[in-house]
Design a protein around this motif. Structure first.
Motif, PDB file in Angstrom:
ATOM      1  N   GLU A 110       0.837  -1.207   0.000  1.00  0.00           N
ATOM      2  CA  GLU A 110       0.000   0.000   0.000  1.00  0.00           C
ATOM      3  C   GLU A 110       0.868   1.252   0.000  1.00  0.00           C
ATOM      4  O   GLU A 110       0.569   2.235  -0.699  1.00  0.00           O
ATOM      5  N   ILE A 140       2.337   1.698  -3.542  1.00  0.00           N
ATOM      6  CA  ILE A 140       1.325   2.159  -4.504  1.00  0.00           C
ATOM      7  C   ILE A 140       0.998   3.629  -4.273  1.00  0.00           C
ATOM      8  O   ILE A 140       0.907   4.423  -5.217  1.00  0.00           O
ATOM      9  N   LYS A 141       0.834   4.007  -3.011  1.00  0.00           N
ATOM     10  CA  LYS A 141       0.526   5.394  -2.694  1.00  0.00           C
ATOM     11  C   LYS A 141       1.676   6.310  -3.090  1.00  0.00           C
ATOM     12  O   LYS A 141       1.464   7.414  -3.624  1.00  0.00           O
ATOM     13  N   ARG A 174       3.915   5.893  -5.491  1.00  0.00           N
ATOM     14  CA  ARG A 174       3.941   6.081  -6.937  1.00  0.00           C
ATOM     15  C   ARG A 174       2.801   6.982  -7.405  1.00  0.00           C
ATOM     16  O   ARG A 174       2.994   7.848  -8.273  1.00  0.00           O
ATOM     17  N   ASP A 175       1.634   6.807  -6.840  1.00  0.00           N
ATOM     18  CA  ASP A 175       0.477   7.609  -7.239  1.00  0.00           C
ATOM     19  C   ASP A 175       0.709   9.086  -6.934  1.00  0.00           C
ATOM     20  O   ASP A 175       0.407   9.954  -7.761  1.00  0.00           O
ATOM     21  N   LEU A 176       1.260   9.366  -5.760  1.00  0.00           N
ATOM     22  CA  LEU A 176       1.510  10.762  -5.387  1.00  0.00           C
ATOM     23  C   LEU A 176       2.537  11.406  -6.313  1.00  0.00           C
ATOM     24  O   LEU A 176       2.369  12.556  -6.740  1.00  0.00           O
ATOM     25  N   ALA A 202       1.172  10.535 -10.596  1.00  0.00           N
ATOM     26  CA  ALA A 202      -0.162  10.988 -11.009  1.00  0.00           C
ATOM     27  C   ALA A 202      -0.535  12.346 -10.427  1.00  0.00           C
ATOM     28  O   ALA A 202      -1.102  13.195 -11.126  1.00  0.00           O
ATOM     29  N   LYS A 203      -0.193  12.581  -9.171  1.00  0.00           N
ATOM     30  CA  LYS A 203      -0.658  13.787  -8.492  1.00  0.00           C
ATOM     31  C   LYS A 203       0.400  14.878  -8.401  1.00  0.00           C
ATOM     32  O   LYS A 203       0.143  15.939  -7.854  1.00  0.00           O
ATOM     33  N   TYR A 258      11.435   8.406  -9.909  1.00  0.00           N
ATOM     34  CA  TYR A 258      10.454   8.580 -10.974  1.00  0.00           C
ATOM     35  C   TYR A 258      10.827   9.857 -11.728  1.00  0.00           C
ATOM     36  O   TYR A 258      11.456  10.768 -11.188  1.00  0.00           O
TER      37      TYR A 258
END
Length: 211
Positions: free
Chosen positions: A64, A67-68, A70-72, A75-76, A133
């Motif tokens: 978790e 995933i969080k 990478r998303d932050l 994506a965000k 990233y």
């Protein structure tokens, strides 16, 4: 990503070391050979020519966090705050302190320290090409030439390293026993991170980039 194919070759300087996996793993640590098991979905592994694998299990909580993270970032458009409140060096120090308090045989004979030394080396040498990233690359330019990344970054990037560390190790250097020794020590360290994940990776450790 670029993967190391002979990064551990320098460790093997004598035939005595080659025949002794505990010495061979001078920068990764040692432990008794574990029983093998089937690879589970969600685990990171690498095969060598003999079919051996480094297999690390990531708990649901660690997955978790990954995933969080990478998303932050992707994506965000958030970035990790640096220097981190809890740097990798702090985590290393706390792990070794824990090992000492537990009277771990691996601490007393130096293998815990050797494992941490190896992780530190991988982190600092492969940081830019393996652990960032794309949105994080401009942030590196603000470090003014500082390259000891373990003193700046924290568990977010350390956990990323643990997902790919098997790919950074040349499978030709180790037999099945050697690979199992690596696996067990990395897993012990990963479990320590898991216990402390909310402390090491707090939700407020990111900031949003102003567009």
């Amino acid at each position: 990503h670029y993967y190391i194919t002979n990064n551990l070759s320098s460790m093997v300087t004598t035939e005595r070391k080659r025949n002794n996996p505990l010495k061979l793993l001078a920068e990764t640590g040692r432990r008794e050979q574990p029983r093998t098991r089937k690879r589970n979905k969600g685990e990171d592994s690498v095969d060598n020519k003999n079919g051996n694998q480094i297999i690390l299990f990531f708990s649901p909580g660690l997955k978790e966090k990954l995933i969080k993270d990478r998303d932050l970032i992707v994506a965000k458009k958030y970035l990790v705050k640096i220097p981190s409140k809890v740097t990798c060096e702090m985590i290393f120090k706390e792990f070794l302190y824990h090992e000492n308090q537990e009277n771990s045989i691996y601490f007393s004979n130096g293998v815990s320290q050797d494992m941490i030394s190896g992780i530190r080396t991988y982190f600092n040498h492969r940081f830019i090409v393996e652990l960032l990233y794309k949105p994080e690359l401009p942030q590196i330019k603000n470090l003014a030439g500082k390259t000891v990344f373990t003193e700046i970054y924290g568990c977010e990037h350390l956990l990323r390293l643990m997902t790919c560390i098997g790919k950074l190790i040349s499978p030709n250097e180790f037999d099945e026993c050697g690979f199992n020794i690596l696996q067990m020590h990395y897993q012990r360290f990963l479990e320590f991170i898991d216990v402390n994940r909310d402390t090491y990776m707090p939700g407020d450790n990111y900031f949003q980039v102003v567009q």
